[in-house]
Design a protein around this motif. Sequence first.
Motif, PDB file in Angstrom:
ATOM      1  N   LEU A   4       0.832  -1.202   0.000  1.00  0.00           N
ATOM      2  CA  LEU A   4       0.000   0.000   0.000  1.00  0.00           C
ATOM      3  C   LEU A   4       0.860   1.244   0.000  1.00  0.00           C
ATOM      4  CD1 LEU A   4      -2.691   1.517   0.443  1.00  0.00           C
ATOM      5  CD2 LEU A   4      -2.342   1.184   2.865  1.00  0.00           C
ATOM      6  N   VAL A  47      -7.904   4.916  -4.971  1.00  0.00           N
ATOM      7  CA  VAL A  47      -7.957   3.516  -5.424  1.00  0.00           C
ATOM      8  C   VAL A  47      -7.080   2.637  -4.550  1.00  0.00           C
ATOM      9  CG1 VAL A  47      -7.377   1.992  -7.326  1.00  0.00           C
ATOM     10  CG2 VAL A  47      -8.586   4.089  -7.768  1.00  0.00           C
ATOM     11  N   ALA A  48      -5.899   3.160  -4.149  1.00  0.00           N
ATOM     12  CA  ALA A  48      -4.995   2.348  -3.335  1.00  0.00           C
ATOM     13  C   ALA A  48      -5.602   2.043  -1.975  1.00  0.00           C
ATOM     14  CB  ALA A  48      -3.659   3.070  -3.177  1.00  0.00           C
ATOM     15  N   LEU A  49      -6.377   2.993  -1.436  1.00  0.00           N
ATOM     16  CA  LEU A  49      -6.963   2.770  -0.110  1.00  0.00           C
ATOM     17  C   LEU A  49      -8.270   1.986  -0.163  1.00  0.00           C
ATOM     18  CD1 LEU A  49      -6.271   6.207   1.527  1.00  0.00           C
ATOM     19  CD2 LEU A  49      -5.327   4.036   2.198  1.00  0.00           C
ATOM     20  N   SER A  50      -8.890   1.879  -1.360  1.00  0.00           N
ATOM     21  CA  SER A  50     -10.229   1.280  -1.406  1.00  0.00           C
ATOM     22  C   SER A  50     -10.263  -0.190  -0.994  1.00  0.00           C
ATOM     23  CB  SER A  50     -10.848   1.476  -2.788  1.00  0.00           C
ATOM     24  OG  SER A  50     -10.350   0.553  -3.695  1.00  0.00           O
ATOM     25  N   PRO A  51      -9.225  -1.026  -1.238  1.00  0.00           N
ATOM     26  CA  PRO A  51      -9.327  -2.394  -0.730  1.00  0.00           C
ATOM     27  C   PRO A  51      -9.404  -2.465   0.793  1.00  0.00           C
ATOM     28  CG  PRO A  51      -7.629  -2.266  -2.379  1.00  0.00           C
ATOM     29  CD  PRO A  51      -8.035  -0.870  -2.082  1.00  0.00           C
ATOM     30  N   TYR A  52      -8.886  -1.452   1.487  1.00  0.00           N
ATOM     31  CA  TYR A  52      -8.902  -1.483   2.951  1.00  0.00           C
ATOM     32  C   TYR A  52     -10.137  -0.793   3.509  1.00  0.00           C
ATOM     33  CZ  TYR A  52      -4.074  -2.766   2.301  1.00  0.00           C
ATOM     34  OH  TYR A  52      -2.936  -3.405   1.915  1.00  0.00           O
ATOM     35  N   ALA A  53     -10.535   0.333   2.888  1.00  0.00           N
ATOM     36  CA  ALA A  53     -11.558   1.179   3.491  1.00  0.00           C
ATOM     37  C   ALA A  53     -12.909   1.038   2.818  1.00  0.00           C
ATOM     38  CB  ALA A  53     -11.100   2.639   3.441  1.00  0.00           C
ATOM     39  N   GLY A  54     -13.089   0.065   1.907  1.00  0.00           N
ATOM     40  CA  GLY A  54     -14.399  -0.114   1.292  1.00  0.00           C
ATOM     41  C   GLY A  54     -14.421   0.392  -0.136  1.00  0.00           C
ATOM     42  N   ILE A  55     -15.457  -0.031  -0.887  1.00  0.00           N
ATOM     43  CA  ILE A  55     -15.544   0.256  -2.319  1.00  0.00           C
ATOM     44  C   ILE A  55     -15.862   1.730  -2.572  1.00  0.00           C
ATOM     45  CG2 ILE A  55     -18.002  -0.141  -2.668  1.00  0.00           C
ATOM     46  CD1 ILE A  55     -15.482  -1.884  -4.831  1.00  0.00           C
ATOM     47  N   ASP A  56     -16.217   2.499  -1.531  1.00  0.00           N
ATOM     48  CA  ASP A  56     -16.605   3.895  -1.702  1.00  0.00           C
ATOM     49  C   ASP A  56     -15.520   4.712  -2.395  1.00  0.00           C
ATOM     50  OD1 ASP A  56     -18.845   3.195  -0.453  1.00  0.00           O
ATOM     51  OD2 ASP A  56     -18.404   4.158   1.460  1.00  0.00           O
ATOM     52  N   GLN A  58     -13.628   3.930  -4.860  1.00  0.00           N
ATOM     53  CA  GLN A  58     -13.728   3.845  -6.316  1.00  0.00           C
ATOM     54  C   GLN A  58     -14.924   4.627  -6.832  1.00  0.00           C
ATOM     55  OE1 GLN A  58     -13.176  -0.099  -7.842  1.00  0.00           O
ATOM     56  NE2 GLN A  58     -11.754  -0.629  -6.215  1.00  0.00           N
ATOM     57  N   VAL A  59     -16.008   4.702  -6.025  1.00  0.00           N
ATOM     58  CA  VAL A  59     -17.155   5.525  -6.435  1.00  0.00           C
ATOM     59  C   VAL A  59     -16.739   6.994  -6.494  1.00  0.00           C
ATOM     60  CG1 VAL A  59     -19.509   6.167  -5.860  1.00  0.00           C
ATOM     61  CG2 VAL A  59     -18.721   3.858  -5.420  1.00  0.00           C
ATOM     62  N   ILE A  60     -15.961   7.428  -5.485  1.00  0.00           N
ATOM     63  CA  ILE A  60     -15.490   8.821  -5.467  1.00  0.00           C
ATOM     64  C   ILE A  60     -14.618   9.084  -6.688  1.00  0.00           C
ATOM     65  CG2 ILE A  60     -14.147  10.496  -4.158  1.00  0.00           C
ATOM     66  CD1 ILE A  60     -16.635   9.903  -2.740  1.00  0.00           C
TER      67      ILE A  60
END
Lengths: 99, 173
Positions: A4, A47-56, A58-60
Amino acid sequence: MLPLNAALFLSAILFAIGTAGVVVRRNAIILFMCIELMLNAANLAFVALSPYAGIDGQVIVFFVIAVAAAEAAVGLAIIIAVFRHAESVDIRNFSLLRW
Amino acid sequence: MLSQILFYFFAGVAIVSALMTVTRRNPVASALWLVGTFFALAAIYTLLGAFFIGIIQILVYAGAIMVLFLFVIMLLNLGNDFEPDFRGTVWKVMAAGSALVLLALLVRVVGGTESLLVATGGVDLVAAQVAEYGVVGAIGVPMFLDYVVPLQVTGLLLLVAVVGAVVLAKRDV
């Protein structure tokens, strides 16, 4: 699993390069391209944080891309209008937009 | 292991292309190097598991937005007789200084995130969502359920941008 930290460091480096470009160039179109680079750096962090913090995240990123498209359309239209007025895209001709 | 090699390769491509974008004198060359950066970032998104965002990056950013930039550069004929647009030495020093300060701050901020986030253990959560709804559905379902108001506002923003761009670029403003 990719590290990460490497992705976040890449995002920081790209953002810093974009900032340097905005400071050092005077061509308005290249300034816009540097701003797009900074937007992409922020997208990479999301995008790098989305696997840890939820799919939100990628929506952003999707919304950021839509806003960047709108910004590019309006900004380039302003550049064309100023070019017609001053025959140049130098950023110093944009001072009439200040107030 | 292979994905790590690919990640560092595309990270290098992205950084070199970004530096070329900032330093090339010709706006057309700058735009093409920026397209290279976007392709490298799309590859990195794919490696990070965000397949839909990677596709959108190529279709919308490299395909639509950068073509718009190139179209405007060529419409204004800036590719042939471009004026030198670098600022003086003082500004270059200031640019390098601000970039380094910003880089140091950002590295300091992101350096501490990994240990915080691994504890949350959300990796399985996203993988479960992708398995249930598919790659596009995992983004589309929350977009149309949780983010429906931002989605509509974005649509309105695009409409305003279209009308504003036409009005601004019309010949007799």
